[in-house]
Motif scaffolding. Structure first.
Motif, short mmCIF file in Angstrom:
data_model
loop_
_atom_site.label_atom_id
_atom_site.label_comp_id
_atom_site.label_asym_id
_atom_site.label_seq_id
_atom_site.Cartn_x
_atom_site.Cartn_y
_atom_site.Cartn_z
N GLU A 312 0.83 -1.20 0.00
CA GLU A 312 0.00 0.00 0.00
C GLU A 312 0.86 1.25 0.00
OE1 GLU A 312 -4.00 0.92 2.31
OE2 GLU A 312 -2.27 1.40 3.57
N VAL A 313 1.91 1.27 0.82
CA VAL A 313 2.80 2.44 0.87
C VAL A 313 3.50 2.63 -0.46
CG1 VAL A 313 4.88 3.40 1.94
CG2 VAL A 313 3.11 2.35 3.37
N ALA A 314 4.00 1.54 -1.05
CA ALA A 314 4.69 1.63 -2.34
C ALA A 314 3.76 2.17 -3.42
CB ALA A 314 5.25 0.27 -2.73
N ALA A 315 2.51 1.68 -3.45
CA ALA A 315 1.55 2.13 -4.46
C ALA A 315 1.19 3.60 -4.26
CB ALA A 315 0.30 1.26 -4.41
N ALA A 316 1.01 4.00 -3.00
CA ALA A 316 0.67 5.40 -2.72
C ALA A 316 1.81 6.33 -3.12
CB ALA A 316 0.34 5.57 -1.24
N ASP A 317 3.06 5.91 -2.85
CA ASP A 317 4.22 6.74 -3.21
C ASP A 317 4.36 6.86 -4.72
OD1 ASP A 317 4.67 7.02 -0.53
OD2 ASP A 317 6.52 5.83 -0.46
N ARG A 318 4.14 5.76 -5.43
CA ARG A 318 4.26 5.81 -6.89
C ARG A 318 3.22 6.75 -7.50
NH1 ARG A 318 4.85 0.16 -6.47
NH2 ARG A 318 2.65 -0.10 -7.07
N ARG A 319 2.03 6.69 -6.98
CA ARG A 319 0.93 7.45 -7.58
C ARG A 319 0.91 8.92 -7.14
NH1 ARG A 319 -5.41 5.50 -7.77
NH2 ARG A 319 -6.17 7.21 -9.08
N HIS A 320 1.24 9.18 -5.86
CA HIS A 320 1.06 10.53 -5.33
C HIS A 320 2.34 11.16 -4.79
CE1 HIS A 320 -3.26 9.84 -5.59
NE2 HIS A 320 -3.11 8.72 -4.89
N GLY A 321 3.37 10.36 -4.57
CA GLY A 321 4.59 10.88 -3.96
C GLY A 321 4.56 10.70 -2.45
N ALA A 322 5.75 10.47 -1.87
CA ALA A 322 5.86 10.30 -0.42
C ALA A 322 5.59 11.62 0.29
CB ALA A 322 7.24 9.76 -0.06
N HIS A 323 5.06 11.53 1.51
CA HIS A 323 4.85 12.69 2.38
C HIS A 323 3.87 13.70 1.81
CE1 HIS A 323 9.27 11.50 2.78
NE2 HIS A 323 8.64 10.89 3.78
N THR A 324 2.93 13.23 1.03
CA THR A 324 1.91 14.13 0.47
C THR A 324 0.55 13.81 1.09
OG1 THR A 324 1.37 12.66 -1.37
CG2 THR A 324 3.14 14.27 -1.71
N GLU A 329 -3.84 9.88 2.17
CA GLU A 329 -5.23 9.45 1.98
C GLU A 329 -5.32 8.10 1.28
OE1 GLU A 329 -7.75 13.59 1.71
OE2 GLU A 329 -6.60 12.99 -0.08
N ALA A 330 -4.24 7.70 0.62
CA ALA A 330 -4.20 6.41 -0.05
C ALA A 330 -3.63 5.31 0.85
CB ALA A 330 -3.37 6.51 -1.34
N LEU A 331 -3.57 5.57 2.17
CA LEU A 331 -3.05 4.59 3.13
C LEU A 331 -4.11 4.17 4.15
CD1 LEU A 331 0.44 6.23 3.92
CD2 LEU A 331 -0.05 4.38 2.29
N PRO A 332 -5.31 3.79 3.73
CA PRO A 332 -6.33 3.42 4.71
C PRO A 332 -5.96 2.18 5.52
CG PRO A 332 -7.05 2.84 2.49
CD PRO A 332 -5.81 3.67 2.34
N TYR A 333 -5.27 1.24 4.88
CA TYR A 333 -4.93 0.01 5.62
C TYR A 333 -3.88 0.30 6.69
CZ TYR A 333 -3.63 -4.79 6.65
OH TYR A 333 -3.38 -5.98 7.30
N LEU A 334 -2.88 1.09 6.38
CA LEU A 334 -1.86 1.40 7.37
C LEU A 334 -2.45 2.20 8.53
CD1 LEU A 334 1.08 1.13 8.15
CD2 LEU A 334 1.57 3.22 6.87
N ARG A 335 -3.34 3.12 8.22
CA ARG A 335 -4.03 3.86 9.29
C ARG A 335 -4.84 2.89 10.15
NH1 ARG A 335 -7.34 9.18 9.98
NH2 ARG A 335 -9.25 8.43 10.96
N GLU A 434 7.25 5.72 7.02
CA GLU A 434 8.66 5.93 6.68
C GLU A 434 9.49 4.67 6.92
OE1 GLU A 434 11.28 8.25 4.75
OE2 GLU A 434 9.21 8.78 5.24
N PHE A 435 9.10 3.86 7.92
CA PHE A 435 9.79 2.61 8.19
C PHE A 435 9.52 1.56 7.11
CE2 PHE A 435 10.47 4.48 12.23
CZ PHE A 435 11.43 3.75 12.91
N LEU A 436 8.48 1.77 6.32
CA LEU A 436 8.11 0.79 5.30
C LEU A 436 8.62 1.17 3.92
CD1 LEU A 436 4.42 0.06 6.39
CD2 LEU A 436 6.54 -1.01 7.17
N ARG A 437 9.39 2.24 3.83
CA ARG A 437 9.92 2.68 2.55
C ARG A 437 11.37 2.21 2.40
NH1 ARG A 437 6.93 7.77 3.97
NH2 ARG A 437 5.16 7.84 2.51
#
Length: 476
Positions: A312-324, A329-335, A434-437
């Motif tokens: 999920e983190v990798a997909a969110a970073d690819r699509r929207h960029g890290a720390h955005t 908002e694309a991390l519902p599972y991690l939340r 950040e620990f998952l990147r």
């Protein structure tokens, strides 16, 4: 506050059978003693406002949460599902053991189920006597409006979320050097989150002000005594004065990218005391820190959950960029992972209220002036009612099962729900992400895993969080 009455005494070994019809059941002397020695006293010794390190290690071995929950199940089995009157630290207390009764309290108006209990007022007097959680009536209304406005209560994404996500990302990344391979302690995580808090709450100028955090820690340590050490009151006042003087530097020239920069537009009046609310936000960072360490430990010991969070983190970073904001908002599972870590080991295991009027409990009536205790940790791990009680189950937050269950309340509910709940979840989720990147996560010092029921107590005193950056092709 009423301490004794004919109905709400200390109980007898005859149990609830001797009570008149319509009266609430009362715990026996032996039950009160077991509850005090096995649950209330160990958790008090551990530290209510700030963990005492040595006591925390000892208490973890005793495992009072397991003992307390076993006794609460026993009380419910003997006395029925309604509240049981037990002997609390400040008088007769209604111990709420049924989920519907818990909802009655948490959904009820704070004018009836007031939050400013003796324990909170006594403890917060050392740190923040004007804090929202120690307020009632008109003062609470004014302070709640101010806190809600600054913290964007009810909004999943704070208006300053973009900056805050960059800050927690930077602070988490600062931990992930070669030293992390040998293991990080919970204290290492706390120190970085405190620095992130100073930057987000007070502004960039406060980033290196470790003295502010040290003074606050001294006050929280003193708050554990709930005003009992009267001979230290003058010293406590001096420490609080020093802390507020340091805080005032950042309030005078507020950083627009910080919470103090939002003070000017927030509603306020003569009862608000804006500067008196700040210390509680820093205190709440302890909740964020606990959620972060617990989430990391759970992910590192649950491979399937870990893989899903990584993807999920990798997909969110690819699509929207890290720390955005869009990435968050694309991390519902991690939340949801953070939320379930807080469910399993709630930051506030017992939610305390005091009644200001008569309250009805099925066929019984309790007079005003009673203490009410909703054991959040018990209700979240009540295996007789919750089928996911002792396992890591973030999916229950995604499908609404946990979020719609009022008895599952790691951050309280209703009018007394924490104003900064959403902000705290944002900071914790951003830090964990950040620990998952680009790294591998491992933990030592805890016994967790999907093959066994999770323990009732999370012992962070021995926890070591290991992190190793993934090696790039061609690296030796």
């Amino acid at each position: 506050m009423s301490r004794t009455s004919e109905t709400f005494g200390s109980g007898t070994d005859a149990g609830s059978d001797a009570l008149p019809e319509g009266a609430l059941p009362t715990a026996t002397r032996s039950e009160n003693l077991r509850l005090t020695l096995g649950y209330f006293l160990p958790n008090y010794l551990r530290g209510v406002f700030r963990p005492r390190p040595r006591a925390a290690r000892l208490v973890a071995r005793i495992d009072p949460n397991r003992r307390g929950m076993e006794l609460m199940r026993s009380l419910r089995g003997r006395h029925g599902r309604g509240p049981v009157v037990v002997r609390g630290t400040s008088g007769p207390t209604l111990l709420v053991l049924d989920a519907e009764d818990a909802r009655q309290v948490l959904a009820g108006p704070v004018e009836v189920y007031a939050v400013d209990t003796w324990e909170k007022v006594s403890g917060f007097a050392a740190v923040q006597p004007e804090a929202l959680v120690a307020s009632h009536g008109r003062q609470r209304t004014a302070r709640r409006a101010f806190n809600d406005a600054v913290l964007d209560a009810g909004c999943p994404v704070h208006r300053l979320a973009g900056h805050f996500l960059r800050v927690v990302g930077e602070e988490a990344r600062a931990l992930l050097g070669p030293r992390a391979e040998s293991g990080l302690s919970a204290g290492d995580v706390r120190a970085r989150l405190e620095r992130a808090g100073r930057r987000c709450f007070l502004g960039e100028a406060a980033a290196e002000d470790t003295e502010f955090s040290r003074l606050l820690e001294e006050l929280l340590t003193e708050a554990n005594w709930m005003g009992a050490r009267r001979w230290r009151r003058a010293r406590t006042r001096r420490i609080r004065r020093k802390m507020t003087q340091r805080q005032a530097r950042y309030l005078c020239d507020a950083d627009p990218r910080s919470l103090t920069g939002l003070f000017r537009t927030a509603p306020r009046g003569p009862e608000t005391a804006p500067e008196g609310q700040v210390a509680h936000w820093f205190m709440a960072l302890g909740v964020v820190q606990a959620a972060v360490t617990q989430t990391l430990a759970l992910l590192a010991t649950h491979p399937a959950h870990y893989r899903r969070a990584l993807e999920e983190v990798a997909a969110a970073d690819r699509r929207h960029g890290a720390h955005t904001v869009a990435g968050f908002e694309a991390l519902p599972y991690l939340r949801a992972c953070v939320q379930d870590a807080a469910r399993l080991w709630p930051p506030v295991p017992s939610l305390m209220r005091r009644t200001t009027a008569e309250t009805r409990w099925r066929g019984a009536v309790a007079p005003g002036g009673m203490n009410v205790l909703v054991p959040a940790a018990f209700h979240a791990r009540d295996a007789e009612r919750v089928d996911y009680a002792h396992r890591f189950a973030p999916e229950k937050w995604l499908d609404g099962t946990a979020s719609q269950d009022w008895a599952v309340s790691p951050f309280s509910r209703g009018e007394a729900q924490c104003s900064g709940m959403e902000l705290g979840l944002l900071l914790a989720t951003g830090f964990v992400a950040e620990f998952l990147r680009g790294g591998e996560l491992a933990v030592a010092g805890v016994r967790l895993g999907p093959a066994r029921p999770l323990p009732y107590t999370f012992d962070a005193t021995r926890l070591r969080i290991g992190y190793r950056a993934q090696r790039t092709p061609g690296a030796s």
